[in-house]
Design an enzyme around this catalytic site. Structure first.
Site, PDB file in Angstrom:
ATOM      1  N   ASN A 132     -39.264  22.832  30.086  1.00 40.39           N
ATOM      2  CA  ASN A 132     -38.843  22.118  29.035  1.00 40.39           C
ATOM      3  C   ASN A 132     -37.551  22.931  28.364  1.00 40.39           C
ATOM      4  O   ASN A 132     -37.519  23.447  27.287  1.00 40.39           O
ATOM      5  CB  ASN A 132     -40.034  22.120  27.900  1.00 40.39           C
ATOM      6  CG  ASN A 132     -39.451  21.098  26.764  1.00 40.39           C
ATOM      7  OD1 ASN A 132     -38.589  20.564  26.648  1.00 40.39           O
ATOM      8  ND2 ASN A 132     -40.741  20.595  26.094  1.00 40.39           N
ATOM      9  N   TYR A 139     -35.169  26.412  20.437  1.00 38.05           N
ATOM     10  CA  TYR A 139     -35.844  27.360  19.890  1.00 38.05           C
ATOM     11  C   TYR A 139     -34.890  28.841  20.201  1.00 38.05           C
ATOM     12  O   TYR A 139     -34.457  29.532  19.106  1.00 38.05           O
ATOM     13  CB  TYR A 139     -37.138  27.800  20.411  1.00 38.05           C
ATOM     14  CG  TYR A 139     -38.202  26.706  20.069  1.00 38.05           C
ATOM     15  CD1 TYR A 139     -38.327  26.444  18.956  1.00 38.05           C
ATOM     16  CD2 TYR A 139     -38.841  26.220  21.109  1.00 38.05           C
ATOM     17  CE1 TYR A 139     -39.179  25.343  18.656  1.00 38.05           C
ATOM     18  CE2 TYR A 139     -39.884  24.895  20.913  1.00 38.05           C
ATOM     19  CZ  TYR A 139     -40.094  24.611  19.520  1.00 38.05           C
ATOM     20  OH  TYR A 139     -40.826  23.779  19.173  1.00 38.05           O
TER      21      TYR A 139
END
Length: 173
Positions: A132, A139
């Site tokens: 992912n 993040y």
């Protein structure tokens, strides 16, 4: 796009359940989801909840193609580090596909961080699937550290029969 982030209520559980399934489809694991909105109601909105949740909501004129105004969620709970102290663990952060790129994910993430800091948490932890890349990049751009390589941590799980076997071997009272 205008949106607001607010604490989830019991009435949001059907929307949260819907988005959990959407997230599971995105993560290529829809067969892994075993809970319904009823378990979410019980586990998140009882006297001693197992988790807390925030939802992102848009105004009616910006509702989704299907008519939803709750378009994202962040589900989290508290843990404790014997080295560092209070921590918050972000189990899921999800924004419906058609609403991505509008700052909703960032808003949810920042609000979880704010809630954690108000409870004197020293860190926010989460896990991301290795493939992912969009989420890992998201993040990282916010300052998250990937501990997989730097510290060598592995995420370990006991479930199903293995959890039962372990529990059955517990010393008797």
């Amino acid at each position: 796009m205008n949106f607001r982030v607010r604490p989830a209520t019991k009435e949001d559980c059907k929307d949260i359940s819907r988005m959990i399934m959407e997230l599971a489809v995105y993560e290529k694991m829809p067969d892994q989801v075993e809970i319904s909105y009823k378990e979410l109601e019980r586990d998140g909105f009882s006297q001693n909840p197992f988790f807390e949740c925030l939802v992102a909501e848009v105004l009616g004129e910006h509702k989704s193609k299907e008519g939803f105004t709750v378009v994202g969620f962040a589900l989290y709970f508290y843990t404790y580090s014997t080295w560092r102290g209070r921590s918050v663990y972000l189990e899921d952060l999800y924004v419906m596909q058609e609403f991505r790129g509008n700052g909703i994910g960032k808003g949810l993430l920042c609000k979880v961080a704010e809630v954690g800091r108000k409870k004197e948490c020293v860190r926010l932890q989460l896990s991301v699937l290795d493939w992912n890349t969009p989420s890992r990049d998201f993040y990282a751009a916010k300052g998250a550290q990937d501990l997989t390589v730097s510290e060598g941590w592995h995420f370990i799980r006991f479930d199903g029969q293995n959890l039962d076997n372990l529990a059955n071997e517990a010393p008797k009272d």
